[in-house]
Every structure is written in structure tokens, then in C-alpha cells.
Design a protein around this motif. Structure first.
Motif, PDB file in Angstrom:
ATOM      1  N   GLY A  51      11.020 -24.274  -3.155  1.00 36.44           N
ATOM      2  CA  GLY A  51      10.704 -23.264  -4.021  1.00 36.44           C
ATOM      3  C   GLY A  51      11.595 -21.951  -4.134  1.00 36.44           C
ATOM      4  N   PRO A  52      11.804 -21.346  -2.876  1.00 38.85           N
ATOM      5  CA  PRO A  52      12.599 -20.177  -3.101  1.00 38.85           C
ATOM      6  C   PRO A  52      14.019 -20.461  -3.663  1.00 38.85           C
ATOM      7  CG  PRO A  52      11.397 -20.166  -0.940  1.00 38.85           C
ATOM      8  CD  PRO A  52      11.107 -21.699  -1.624  1.00 38.85           C
ATOM      9  N   GLY A  53      14.457 -21.876  -3.408  1.00 32.44           N
ATOM     10  CA  GLY A  53      15.868 -21.960  -3.957  1.00 32.44           C
ATOM     11  C   GLY A  53      15.831 -22.562  -5.261  1.00 32.44           C
ATOM     12  N   TYR A  54      14.922 -22.646  -6.104  1.00 30.38           N
ATOM     13  CA  TYR A  54      14.776 -22.886  -7.313  1.00 30.38           C
ATOM     14  C   TYR A  54      15.607 -22.385  -8.121  1.00 30.38           C
ATOM     15  CZ  TYR A  54      12.323 -24.875 -11.599  1.00 30.38           C
ATOM     16  OH  TYR A  54      12.118 -25.585 -12.589  1.00 30.38           O
ATOM     17  N   GLN A  55      16.620 -23.075  -8.908  1.00 26.53           N
ATOM     18  CA  GLN A  55      17.480 -22.449  -9.958  1.00 26.53           C
ATOM     19  C   GLN A  55      16.986 -22.431 -11.431  1.00 26.53           C
ATOM     20  OE1 GLN A  55      20.092 -20.589  -8.828  1.00 26.53           O
ATOM     21  NE2 GLN A  55      19.068 -20.782  -6.661  1.00 26.53           N
ATOM     22  N   ASP A  56      16.277 -23.333 -11.677  1.00 31.01           N
ATOM     23  CA  ASP A  56      15.998 -23.548 -13.095  1.00 31.01           C
ATOM     24  C   ASP A  56      15.018 -22.290 -13.757  1.00 31.01           C
ATOM     25  OD1 ASP A  56      17.849 -25.937 -13.477  1.00 31.01           O
ATOM     26  OD2 ASP A  56      16.002 -27.180 -13.035  1.00 31.01           O
ATOM     27  N   ALA A  57      14.933 -22.438 -15.245  1.00 34.89           N
ATOM     28  CA  ALA A  57      13.839 -21.379 -15.483  1.00 34.89           C
ATOM     29  C   ALA A  57      12.418 -21.846 -15.436  1.00 34.89           C
ATOM     30  CB  ALA A  57      13.975 -21.282 -17.172  1.00 34.89           C
ATOM     31  N   ASP A  58      11.804 -20.803 -15.116  1.00 32.00           N
ATOM     32  CA  ASP A  58      10.403 -21.067 -15.002  1.00 32.00           C
ATOM     33  C   ASP A  58       9.726 -22.033 -16.430  1.00 32.00           C
ATOM     34  OD1 ASP A  58      10.331 -19.860 -12.503  1.00 32.00           O
ATOM     35  OD2 ASP A  58       9.686 -17.965 -13.181  1.00 32.00           O
ATOM     36  N   GLU A  59       8.692 -22.630 -16.202  1.00 29.53           N
ATOM     37  CA  GLU A  59       8.101 -23.445 -17.291  1.00 29.53           C
ATOM     38  C   GLU A  59       7.133 -22.311 -18.257  1.00 29.53           C
ATOM     39  OE1 GLU A  59       5.688 -26.712 -15.808  1.00 29.53           O
ATOM     40  OE2 GLU A  59       7.365 -27.275 -14.402  1.00 29.53           O
ATOM     41  N   GLY A  60       6.836 -21.178 -17.866  1.00 32.39           N
ATOM     42  CA  GLY A  60       6.256 -20.496 -18.975  1.00 32.39           C
ATOM     43  C   GLY A  60       4.678 -20.619 -18.553  1.00 32.39           C
ATOM     44  N   ALA A  61       4.108 -19.886 -19.568  1.00 35.47           N
ATOM     45  CA  ALA A  61       2.585 -19.936 -19.347  1.00 35.47           C
ATOM     46  C   ALA A  61       2.044 -21.270 -19.731  1.00 35.47           C
ATOM     47  CB  ALA A  61       2.103 -18.929 -20.407  1.00 35.47           C
ATOM     48  N   LYS A  62       0.961 -21.633 -19.166  1.00 29.70           N
ATOM     49  CA  LYS A  62       0.189 -22.972 -19.204  1.00 29.70           C
ATOM     50  C   LYS A  62      -1.377 -22.358 -19.348  1.00 29.70           C
ATOM     51  CE  LYS A  62       3.480 -25.825 -17.415  1.00 29.70           C
ATOM     52  NZ  LYS A  62       3.569 -27.160 -16.528  1.00 29.70           N
ATOM     53  N   HIS A  63      -2.091 -23.521 -19.858  1.00 32.19           N
ATOM     54  CA  HIS A  63      -3.391 -23.241 -19.938  1.00 32.19           C
ATOM     55  C   HIS A  63      -4.240 -24.300 -18.981  1.00 32.19           C
ATOM     56  CE1 HIS A  63      -2.493 -21.457 -23.557  1.00 32.19           C
ATOM     57  NE2 HIS A  63      -3.479 -20.677 -23.464  1.00 32.19           N
ATOM     58  N   ALA A  64      -5.024 -23.909 -18.128  1.00 32.79           N
ATOM     59  CA  ALA A  64      -6.105 -24.759 -17.192  1.00 32.79           C
ATOM     60  C   ALA A  64      -7.517 -24.688 -17.543  1.00 32.79           C
ATOM     61  CB  ALA A  64      -5.896 -24.523 -15.791  1.00 32.79           C
ATOM     62  N   PHE A  65      -8.097 -25.779 -18.155  1.00 33.86           N
ATOM     63  CA  PHE A  65      -9.363 -25.875 -18.483  1.00 33.86           C
ATOM     64  C   PHE A  65     -10.422 -26.179 -17.170  1.00 33.86           C
ATOM     65  CE2 PHE A  65      -6.892 -26.369 -22.042  1.00 33.86           C
ATOM     66  CZ  PHE A  65      -7.576 -25.544 -23.160  1.00 33.86           C
ATOM     67  N   VAL A  66     -11.411 -25.438 -17.168  1.00 33.12           N
ATOM     68  CA  VAL A  66     -12.471 -25.590 -16.092  1.00 33.12           C
ATOM     69  C   VAL A  66     -13.630 -25.652 -16.893  1.00 33.12           C
ATOM     70  CG1 VAL A  66     -10.856 -24.606 -14.467  1.00 33.12           C
ATOM     71  CG2 VAL A  66     -12.451 -23.022 -15.635  1.00 33.12           C
ATOM     72  N   ASN A  67     -14.954 -25.870 -15.997  1.00 30.49           N
ATOM     73  CA  ASN A  67     -16.168 -25.721 -16.532  1.00 30.49           C
ATOM     74  C   ASN A  67     -16.569 -24.363 -16.917  1.00 30.49           C
ATOM     75  OD1 ASN A  67     -18.271 -27.453 -16.957  1.00 30.49           O
ATOM     76  ND2 ASN A  67     -19.125 -27.587 -14.943  1.00 30.49           N
ATOM     77  N   GLY A  68     -16.828 -24.051 -18.132  1.00 27.08           N
ATOM     78  CA  GLY A  68     -17.202 -22.580 -18.575  1.00 27.08           C
ATOM     79  C   GLY A  68     -16.009 -22.161 -19.319  1.00 27.08           C
ATOM     80  N   GLY A  69     -14.785 -22.653 -19.409  1.00 23.21           N
ATOM     81  CA  GLY A  69     -13.684 -21.927 -20.068  1.00 23.21           C
ATOM     82  C   GLY A  69     -12.414 -22.366 -19.678  1.00 23.21           C
ATOM     83  N   PHE A  70     -11.435 -21.460 -19.601  1.00 23.91           N
ATOM     84  CA  PHE A  70     -10.067 -21.777 -19.282  1.00 23.91           C
ATOM     85  C   PHE A  70      -9.337 -20.479 -18.673  1.00 23.91           C
ATOM     86  CE2 PHE A  70      -9.655 -20.428 -23.504  1.00 23.91           C
ATOM     87  CZ  PHE A  70      -8.467 -19.821 -23.782  1.00 23.91           C
TER      88      PHE A  70
END
Length: 88
Positions: free
Chosen positions: A44-63
Motif C-alpha cells: 500500500g504505501p508504495g502504491y504509485q498509480d492514481a486512486d480509483e476514486g469514489a465508489k458506492h457500497a450498498f448495505v441493508n437500509g441504504g448505501f
């Protein structure tokens, strides 16, 4: 450093007014996302690429909206949204 998740900017701001049962679902899913990110980004700390950006996670009752930042070994939760009450 080890992987973790957190509410950004803080829990009070992001989770204000959400029912405890919904927050428990969000936190359970956040724990799963941390484990998955840890396996995917082994250096992880050596990761050189761009971050993937925002994502959504759906759970019981919303996201919730989150982002994985490998260099910081962090899953940040920015926003939670409850499903609308079908009885309104």
C-alpha cells in the motif's frame, strides 16, 4: 502502518442522525472493504498509480460513498444515505 477505515471528516458529521442498526451495517461492510483492500494492495504505501476514486457500497437500509487510498492504507467513508421511508 496497517489498513483501517474512518469517517471523513469525522463520524459526527458523516453519520449524524443515522440509526445504530444502519451504522452497524456500514461498519461491517467497511471492515470487509479494508480486508479486500489489504489483499489487493499488498504494498500500500508504495502504491504509485492514481486512486480509483469514489465508489458506492450498498448495505441493508441504504448505501455509503467511500474511497480506497492505498498509500495511506485507508478506506474513507464520506457520506451515508438511508433508504427513504416507504411508509411516508
Amino acid at each position: 502502518m496497517s489498513w483501517e477505515w474512518e469517517y471523513v471528516p469525522d463520524e459526527e458529521t458523516v453519520a449524524a442522525g443515522a440509526p445504530p442498526t444502519f451504522l452497524a451495517e456500514v461498519e461491517k461492510k467497511a471492515d470487509e472493504l479494508v480486508r479486500a483492500a489489504e489483499a489487493l494492495y499488498l504494498h500500500g504505501p508504495g502504491y504509485q498509480d492514481a486512486d480509483e476514486g469514489a465508489k458506492h457500497a450498498f448495505v441493508n437500509g441504504g448505501f455509503f460513498v467511500y474511497m480506497i487510498t492505498p498509500r495511506s492504507e485507508l478506506v474513507s467513508i464520506w457520506q451515508i444515505t438511508l433508504d427513504p421511508d416507504p411508509h411516508v
